[in-house]
Enzyme design. Structure first.
Site, mmCIF file in Angstrom:
data_model
loop_
_atom_site.group_PDB
_atom_site.id
_atom_site.type_symbol
_atom_site.label_atom_id
_atom_site.label_comp_id
_atom_site.label_asym_id
_atom_site.label_seq_id
_atom_site.Cartn_x
_atom_site.Cartn_y
_atom_site.Cartn_z
ATOM 1 N N GLU A 398 0.805 -1.216 0.000
ATOM 2 C CA GLU A 398 0.000 0.000 0.000
ATOM 3 C C GLU A 398 0.847 1.279 0.000
ATOM 4 O OE1 GLU A 398 -4.215 -1.379 1.838
ATOM 5 O OE2 GLU A 398 -2.625 -1.069 3.306
ATOM 6 N N GLU A 475 -5.412 -9.544 0.111
ATOM 7 C CA GLU A 475 -6.204 -9.525 1.345
ATOM 8 C C GLU A 475 -7.666 -9.705 0.968
ATOM 9 O OE1 GLU A 475 -5.597 -5.952 3.607
ATOM 10 O OE2 GLU A 475 -3.408 -6.028 3.401
#
Length: 957
Positions: A398, A475
């Site tokens: 991220e 995820e």
């Protein structure tokens, strides 16, 4: 002059990164009690008096100094890279250690496995160097500064540094020396790089070991090998390493009196026809994301805890770990090699907080930050390069898109071309060998599986490359609170399309902290922080004490490596990639109404990886009348390194034709009791009702309250979602479902039934439901039929939003507090919901009301048992109430109300009342994963609609 903790240097005085090696050379652990002094400003110099003590490895914020901080995305300091705030908590550590006269000081190395976030080190008052990179090793040459006898070591640690801008990883900010500190004698063997390939077509192993120094010898006794560095040998036949069969060969690297122990696993990672393969076969990840966490020690976890984690993963059918979002303690990867798990090893880089500047100043795209980022990648790769379990290097998490990732990828591919590269957040996927997303909705996942997803990149060449890549869910299924829901649906899609190579549930463990003397776990905001992520860190498949949650049990069932279907034919499917099923035995049991009547062992022929086999059904000849079920279980035939013989790996249940129970002749039944009216009571059978409200007040002589319609539940984290349009709880509250008022319109007798009609609606709105309760006596009990009809503005108006679903539909009642034992026939033994019910098997179960609860760190709806045929709530003598469904209901029982549960923020908040509150539901809304992902799917949505359900109440025997 820029302070060292604010410059863009990875450190000063550090040795070149190298592999983590187990050496015969002398070493001295410096773990233990250190002297410690805390200051709020790095400019302050520690005085020589008033030092306290502190445990190393450890975090000072968990040992009484300052406070831990939890954030999800936001930096807990002003964004002004690479500058740090003036208030920069600093911990000075020092200790003394003794060296014998003959200890080999010349060339000695001081090694830190992890220090958060920046530190400077002195040995005997000589400044040695500095380092950043919290979850990476740092080594310093210190031999010239050591002497026989007493030596001093001082380490100054700063919580904030320029490196902190690369470490915004959805976690507690926990400064300190949190991994091992070791003094090593001069390494003769400086570095080892094992290259052990497996040729799947021939079964041969190809081995080369690069060693510094070049005069070393490599011994592999089991294979009869002795070879020189960089010598390549082909072994005609070896047993390959895989997560299913983690075969390791012990080897030694010998040079100049030093022996280094190495464990070799032969395996080849390759991208073939757009898929990640190992040993010639495509992989499928049944994975989890794992932060390092201990509720008392933070990231300073022990090897015993690491082993416990991995044994639990193996016991719950997990085959892969993404080390989110940094390299773990090196011993963890040794255990992955030994026990068998695939690993995505992730670099210690995340710049997520720059979303609040619209990525302005993001280090990932600033060449000035490239050296620091590359240093982190090098230190990870060099440290972990000899682990066969590591099949993928992850560049970061991220951190948006940036040219520096190209630098990291180029170096890594050149240094280690034997593994794949991964990075999810750069939507060009220019440097990744995978297409990856997080929390992808099912319909989009279907499109990705068929390669029909929308165009995501404006550059045709990159778009074509991306579309050819395999897909991994980095995820998904956010395991926050009660949930995640929908795991089975995800697994069906993931298994349907070869391009989809599995995924990693977020995440392994709740990050609750247990402070000294406390009984409740705490999370963000507990310490008075203004910027924090609240309970978003409470999102694991394990509770903080490492007790498996219902979500982990559900995941275990969904990802079983053996699938049993049937019963005609009964088929055993081996879903493993490499291993046969000869480590398992298959047991069966036949039950009638949840009671065992026969059992045995199935004869199952050999089942190779990826293959099915049909098995003869056992002889099921029971003539016992009732509901019949066959359960088939796959269990370990003998002890494994991660579980004992008898551990259950997979199971399936099949309903069998039931023997008919002969009913008594209706003509001999007693005449139904009639309704009798009193001054303020109505009597029907053994039920006593309030005349005005029609509410049941006594049943079989026992005082009760209710039952009455209930549409509300204490919202789960997934109900609350992330607020706004992503929150079904917001919709429910807007419709007033949390504040319903009951108005009795009529209490009448119709055809020997007591009928109570109500309107249930919230203040201030024009929507509601009409509900009728129809009571009639049936033999020795009372039957209740509930009709629910919605009316009004559920579709919304110009002012009020639409409400399309209800949290639950059922009735709630209160029983005496002495009815603390529960026995039921239905789904169990644990909780289950509409989209989280795969782990519930039909049987008879019993427990206490207290044990009926699921102790989520943040209290919320929990404890529902699904598909209940009948349930009994009784006192210590067995006296109580039996409820029967027509045919099934969901059961919840607790010692506090839904409203008490909703107000609670910690486990100890709900106070046991004088009553036991029981919910008997026709259905509840699904759980979904909207705390960070999609909501419950339409098939698991409890839509607003007319409903009818029935329950029968009887006295327990």
């Amino acid at each position: 002059m820029t302070a060292y903790y604010e410059d863009l240097s990875p450190g000063t005085g550090m040795r070149a990164p190298r592999a983590w090696l187990r050496s015969s050379q002398p070493k001295l652990s410096l773990n233990g009690r250190w002297q410690f002094k805390f200051s709020t400003n790095p400019a302050e110099a520690p005085a020589d008096d008033d030092w306290d003590e502190l445990e190393v490895p450890g975090h000072w914020v968990l040992q009484g100094y300052d406070r831990p901080r939890y954030t999800n995305t936001a930096f807990p300091f002003p964004i002004d890279p690479p500058r740090t705030p003036e208030a920069n908590p600093t911990g000075d550590h020092r200790r003394w250690f003794d060296l014998p006269e003959d200890w080999p000081r010349d060339g000695a190395v001081l090694r830190f496995e992890g220090v958060d976030s920046c530190f400077k080190v002195w040995v005997n008052d000589a400044e040695i160097g500095t380092a950043k990179g919290s979850r990476l090793p740092s080594e310093f040459d210190v031999g010239a500064h050591l002497w026989p006898g007493r030596n001093s070591l001082a380490v100054r640690v700063h919580q904030w540094s320029s490196g902190s801008y690369l470490e915004d990883q959805d976690m507690w900010w926990l400064p300190g020396i949190f991994r091992d500190v070791t003094l090593l004698a001069r390494p003769v063997v400086e570095d080892v790089f094992v290259h052990a390939d497996y040729e799947h077509l021939t079964g041969a192993g190809i081995l080369r070991v690069d060693v510094d120094p070049s005069y070393a010898r490599i011994l592999v006794p089991e294979l009869g090998l002795e070879l020189a560095p960089e010598e390549t040998v082909t072994i005609p036949s070896v047993e390959p390493w895989s997560a299913e069969v983690p075969r390791l060969y012990d080897a030694q690297v010998v040079a100049g009196g030093e022996t280094v122990e190495v464990r070799i696993g032969f395996r080849t990672v390759a991208m073939v026809d757009g898929l990640l393969t190992v040993n010639g076969r495509p992989l499928f990840f049944r994975g989890v994301n794992r932060h390092e966490h201990d509720p008392r020690r933070g990231r300073a976890i022990s090897v015993e805890t690491m082993r416990q984690d991995l044994e639990l993963m193996k016991q719950h059918n997990i085959n892969a770990v993404r080390t989110a979002h940094y390299p773990p303690h090196p011993a963890f990867l040794d255990l992955c090699d030994e026990l068998g798990l695939w690993v995505i090893d992730e670099c210690d880089i995340e710049t997520h907080g720059f979303i609040y500047t619209d990525w302005r100043g993001n280090p990932a795209d600033d060449p000035d930050w490239a050296p620091m980022m590359l240093d982190r990648m090098r230190r990870m790769v060099e440290r972990d390069k000899n682990h066969p379990s590591v099949v993928i290097w992850s560049l970061a998490n991220e951190s948006h898109r940036g040219r520096n990732f190209g630098t990291l990828a180029e170096w890594t591919r050149e240094r280690d071309p034997s593994r794949a590269l991964f990075y999810e957040r750069d939507r060009s996927y220019e440097f990744s060998d995978f297409y990856s997303l997080m929390y992808t909705p099912l319909d989009e996942l279907e499109r990705i599986g068929t390669r029909t997803e929308d165009v995501t990149i404006d550059e045709p060449d990159l778009e074509a490359r991306r579309r050819a890549l395999p897909f991994i869910l980095a995820e998904y299924a956010h395991a926050m609170g009660n949930g995640p829901g929908g795991l089975a649906e995800y697994q069906h899609v993931l298994e349907r399309y070869p391009r989809l190579q599995g995924g990693f549930v977020w995440e392994w463990i709740d990050h609750g902290l247990l402070l000294p003397g406390a009984t409740d776990y705490v999370y963000g905001g507990h310490f008075g922080e203004r910027v924090h992520g609240a309970n978003f860190c409470i999102d694991g498949l394990l509770f903080p004490d490492r007790t498996p949650s219902p979500g982990l049990l559900e995941y275990k069932k969904v990802i079983e490596p053996v699938r049993i279907t049937g019963p005609n034919p009964l088929t055993i499917h081996n879903l493993q990639t490499f291993g046969p099923l000869d480590h398992l035995e298959f047991l069966w049991v036949e039950e009638v109404d949840g009671v065992e009547v026969a059992a045995g062992r199935l004869e199952v022929p050999g089942v190779e990886a990826g293959a099915p086999v049909e098995v003869d059904l056992p002889d099921l000849t029971s003539d016992v009348a009732g509901e019949r079920w066959l359960t088939v279980r796959a269990v370990l035939a003998k002890d494994q390194s991660w579980a004992a013989a008898g551990h259950e790996v997979a199971w399936a249940q099949f309903e069998l034709p039931s023997r008919v129970v002969e009913q008594p002749d209706a003509s001999t039944e007693a005449v139904e009791p009639k309704v009798e009216w009193g001054d303020d009571r109505v009597l029907l059978g053994e039920g006593e009702f309030d005349l005005r409200s029609g509410r049941l007040v006594r049943l079989f002589g026992v005082p009760v309250e209710g039952p009455r319609l209930d549409l509300w539940r204490a919202p789960t984290d997934n109900d609350n979602g992330q607020g706004g349009n992503n929150s079904v709880a917001v919709e429910w509250r807007a419709a007033g479902l949390d504040r319903l008022e009951h108005r009795v319109d009529e209490v009448v007798v119709e055809e020997q039934q007591l009928v109570v009609r109500e309107r249930v609606a919230p203040d201030g709105l024009g929507l509601g439901v009409r509900v009728s309760y129809r009571w009639r006596a049936v033999g020795d009990g009372l039957q209740l039929t509930v009709d629910v009809v919605p009316e009004g503005e559920w579709e919304g108006t110009a002012i009020t939003p639409r409400c399309s679903s209800w949290p639950r539909i059922g009735v709630r009642m209160a029983l005496p507090g002495s009815f603390g034992n529960v026995r039921w026939f239905g789904g169990g033994p644990g909780e289950a919901y509409a989209d989280s019910r795969e782990a519930a098997r039909i049987g008879q179960y019993e427990c206490t009301v207290d044990d009926f609860q699921t102790p989520y760190v943040v209290p919320q709806e929990n404890g529902s048992r699904i598909d209940v045929r009948w349930a009994e709530l009784t006192d210590a003598d067995g006296n109580g109430l039996r409820v029967e469904g027509a045919p099934h209901f969901q059961l919840t029982a607790r010692r506090w109300t839904t409203e008490d549960l909703e107000r609670a923020r910690h486990r100890s908040d709900p106070t046991p009342a004088e009553h036991i509150y029981v919910n008997l539901d026709l259905a509840q809304h699904g759980l979904g994963s909207a705390s960070c992902g999609p909501p419950a799917t339409p098939q698991h949505t409890l839509e607003v609609a007319e409903r009818t359900f029935a329950l029968t109440f009887r006295r327990t025997p």
